[in-house]
Write an enzyme that holds these catalytic residues in place. Structure first.
Site, PDB file in Angstrom:
ATOM      1  N   ASP A   1       0.842  -1.199   0.000  1.00  0.00           N
ATOM      2  CA  ASP A   1       0.000   0.000   0.000  1.00  0.00           C
ATOM      3  C   ASP A   1       0.880   1.253   0.000  1.00  0.00           C
ATOM      4  O   ASP A   1       2.055   1.199   0.379  1.00  0.00           O
ATOM      5  CB  ASP A   1      -0.884   0.026   1.249  1.00  0.00           C
TER       6      ASP A   1
HETATM    7  N1  URA Z   1      -1.341  -5.864   3.793  1.00  0.00           N
HETATM    8  C1  URA Z   1      -1.818  -4.597   3.829  1.00  0.00           C
HETATM    9  O1  URA Z   1      -2.875  -4.326   4.387  1.00  0.00           O
HETATM   10  N2  URA Z   1      -1.064  -3.635   3.231  1.00  0.00           N
HETATM   11  C2  URA Z   1       0.125  -3.877   2.617  1.00  0.00           C
HETATM   12  O2  URA Z   1       0.763  -2.942   2.111  1.00  0.00           O
HETATM   13  C3  URA Z   1       0.587  -5.191   2.596  1.00  0.00           C
HETATM   14  C4  URA Z   1      -0.166  -6.182   3.192  1.00  0.00           C
END
Ligand code: URA
Length: 245
Positions: free
Chosen positions: A99
């Site tokens: 993310d």
């Molecule tokens: N899970 C999430 O919620 N975000 C990420 O960036 C990676 C795994």
């Protein structure tokens, strides 16, 4: 080689995704949109998916220390993308997104077959590649979180239960979490399901590939041959960890 086969081998997409990609006009062959999956691809044909050139003679495998604020995407009109940090970006795709706010190990490659081993959910018995994260949470991590994660969390949208995940609590609001798949916002949703909220997320490893401590945020390096060959096909990995009783 036929275009659909070429796309399968040179992109991270699975067989079932190829026809929709073509139908959506996302693929160009020698600069022209091509929707025919049978189109023959020659040695010097240029194939682009979403504007990214897929063909490359030499495989490239990189690890990037992803800084916060960068999107795991090729282009974006609003936010900087991780591709802007990479010189060879024309030919690479991301093997397992993070993310925008998340940081740490991001792997990029032009080898679609290899990256599928990292990202494809295990089909049947295989465990999948473990991904280890450091997680900070808004509230103290409750004693029952471990059991919930070991049992798996039900995601109604996908109608699936996450594979047993390993939780090691390091401090009241800090843990090391190991997951074996990479569902959309998986870790945030897992903590949300137990009434908590993720405030920071940092990926430290994927399989035997560990984020190089010598890489500052935004820096990257080639994977070593040993790191590349450490990622084996899912069917060569053992059975999943046992569920908590
Ligand atoms: N899970 C999430 O919620 N975000 C990420 O960036 C990676 C795994």
């Amino acid at each position: 080689m036929r275009l659909d086969r070429f796309l399968y081998h040179h992109s991270p997409h699975g067989r079932r995704d190829i026809r929709p990609l073509l139908a959506a006009g996302r693929v160009r062959v020698d600069g022209e949109v091509e929707k025919n999956s049978q189109h023959e691809i020659g040695d010097f044909t240029q194939v682009e998916l979403d504007g990214v050139l897929l063909r490359s003679d030499t495989p490239v495998y990189l690890m990037l220390n992803k800084p916060a604020g960068y999107l795991s995407a090729t282009t974006d009109s609003q936010h900087p993308t991780v591709m802007e940090l990479i010189d060879e970006r024309q030919t690479l795709h991301i093997a397992g997104r993070l993310d925008r706010a998340s940081t740490g190990l991001l792997i990029l490659t032009n080898d679609g077959k290899w990256s599928r081993r990292l990202t494809e959910p295990p089909q049947q018995k295989g465990e999948g590649v473990p991904k280890v994260y450091l997680v900070a949470t808004a509230d103290p991590i409750t004693a029952d979180t471990h059991a919930h994660f070991a049992r798996g969390i039900y995601f109604a949208y996908e109608d699936l239960t996450t594979r047993p995940a390993g939780l090691e609590v390091l401090a009241p609001r800090q843990a090391k979490l190991t997951i074996y798949e990479g569902r959309y916002h998986q870790i945030k949703r897992m903590f949300h399901a137990v009434g908590n909220r993720v405030t920071a997320l940092h990926r430290v490893s994927t399989g035997d590939i560990h984020l190089d401590p010598g890489l500052e945020p935004g820096q990257y390096r080639d994977l070593t041959a040993a790191e590349v060959s450490s990622i084996v096909p899912a069917h060569e990995i053992g059975p999943p960890p046992r569920r908590a009783s």
